[in-house]
Design an enzyme around this catalytic site. Structure first.
Site, PDB file in Angstrom:
ATOM      1  N   LYS A  89      11.473  47.258  18.248  1.00  0.00           N
ATOM      2  CA  LYS A  89      10.569  47.197  17.098  1.00  0.00           C
ATOM      3  C   LYS A  89       9.551  48.336  17.064  1.00  0.00           C
ATOM      4  O   LYS A  89       9.123  48.751  15.986  1.00  0.00           O
ATOM      5  CB  LYS A  89       9.844  45.848  17.064  1.00  0.00           C
ATOM      6  CG  LYS A  89      10.773  44.675  16.785  1.00  0.00           C
ATOM      7  CD  LYS A  89      10.007  43.365  16.670  1.00  0.00           C
ATOM      8  CE  LYS A  89      10.944  42.211  16.377  1.00  0.00           C
ATOM      9  NZ  LYS A  89      10.216  40.940  16.187  1.00  0.00           N
ATOM     10  N   ASP A 104       8.325  39.898   9.663  1.00  0.00           N
ATOM     11  CA  ASP A 104       7.835  38.815  10.514  1.00  0.00           C
ATOM     12  C   ASP A 104       6.498  38.275  10.000  1.00  0.00           C
ATOM     13  O   ASP A 104       6.275  37.058   9.985  1.00  0.00           O
ATOM     14  CB  ASP A 104       7.650  39.307  11.953  1.00  0.00           C
ATOM     15  CG  ASP A 104       8.965  39.468  12.692  1.00  0.00           C
ATOM     16  OD1 ASP A 104       9.928  38.742  12.368  1.00  0.00           O
ATOM     17  OD2 ASP A 104       9.024  40.318  13.605  1.00  0.00           O
TER      18      ASP A 104
END
Length: 275
Positions: free
Chosen positions: A68, A105
């Site tokens: 990420k 997210d």
């Protein structure tokens, strides 16, 4: 035939293919495919370069740990939400070859809470201090009116959480992990810890708990989530987060809105039941 996939290491456990394929089926995108690839930080640049020369139409990638942050230097553009937490979980590949990084997210967390009736909270507690905890702080920046207390295991982690709070505009107080039982009195508790870490807290759930958001989904329920529900508290689980962030990924990659939330959740629940 448009392609998409999830990358990470380890990746065999990922439910993303189940969720995305269910969305494609519901949307009538019969020619779309979604796979999973074991890719670590060292292999990521080469993998991304290979997509441009393969002659296939790649629409996007889902990224899990440890990619990420590693992906950010490899992108042409990073969205504001992803830049705020230095974490990209969604890579959109445009037809002209550009790589656009987004983070679903954080809005996924907000959407999962909203679905369970949590719109605003006066304060909150976060268990843990890893990458998911920084996303939790970013989500709380949108819904929490007061202080967030983060329960952590080290002074280094405590400092990192306070820095994230300053960056995101969230007042963060840190406390030692051995005081974590106090977290359970907060109106919203977000547990971002690995499997088993918070199990001992199941024995000290208050009589009238607020809302628990436990980001784990397998095994489910966690000991803490089961005890919380047993006391009548509201529980938001990791599958809720996974589905809501995947809904946003499908919309970004396919350009089709709305993505089929119910079908994706049903597919995820069925997969977990089989495992």
């Amino acid at each position: 035939m448009p392609r998409a996939a999830v990358l990470g290491s380890p990746i065999a456990h990922s439910l993303s293919p189940v969720l995305h394929r269910a969305a494609y089926a519901e949307l009538g995108l019969a020619d779309w495919t979604y796979d999973r690839f074991e890719v670590d930080e060292a292999a990521l640049p080469g993998f991304l370069d290979s997509l441009a020369g393969g002659g296939e139409r790649w629409a996007g990638l889902s990224l899990t740990m440890p990619l990420k942050r590693a992906v950010i230097p490899l992108l042409d553009e990073v969205g504001d939400t992803a830049a705020a937490v230095e974490a990209v979980n969604t890579l959109v590949l445009t037809e002209d070859g550009r790589r656009l990084g987004e983070n679903t997210d954080i809005p996924g967390m907000v959407a999962a809470l909203r679905e369970r009736g949590v719109g605003r909270v006066p304060s909150a507690a976060v268990l843990g201090a890893g990458a998911t905890a920084s996303s939790a702080l970013a989500a709380l920046a949108q819904i929490c009116d007061g202080e967030v207390t983060a329960y952590v295991r080290s002074d280094v982690r405590a400092g990192e959480m306070r820095q994230w709070g300053e960056r995101l505009g969230v007042p963060v107080r840190t406390a030692a992990w051995d005081e974590a039982a106090e977290a359970l009195a907060a109106p919203l508790v977000i547990s971002t810890t690995p499997t088993g870490t918070a199990d001992a807290l199941a024995a000290v759930v208050p009589e009238r708990p607020g809302t628990l958001f436990d980001v784990l989904y397998d095994p489910w329920p966690t000991a803490l989530a089961a005890a919380w529900a047993g006391r009548g508290g509201a529980v938001v689980g990791g599958l809720d987060l996974l589905v809501h962030q995947a809904v946003l990924q499908v919309e970004l990659m396919t350009g089709r809105k709305p993505a089929p939330l119910a079908a994706m959740r049903a597919a995820g629940e069925a997969a977990l039941h089989r495992s």
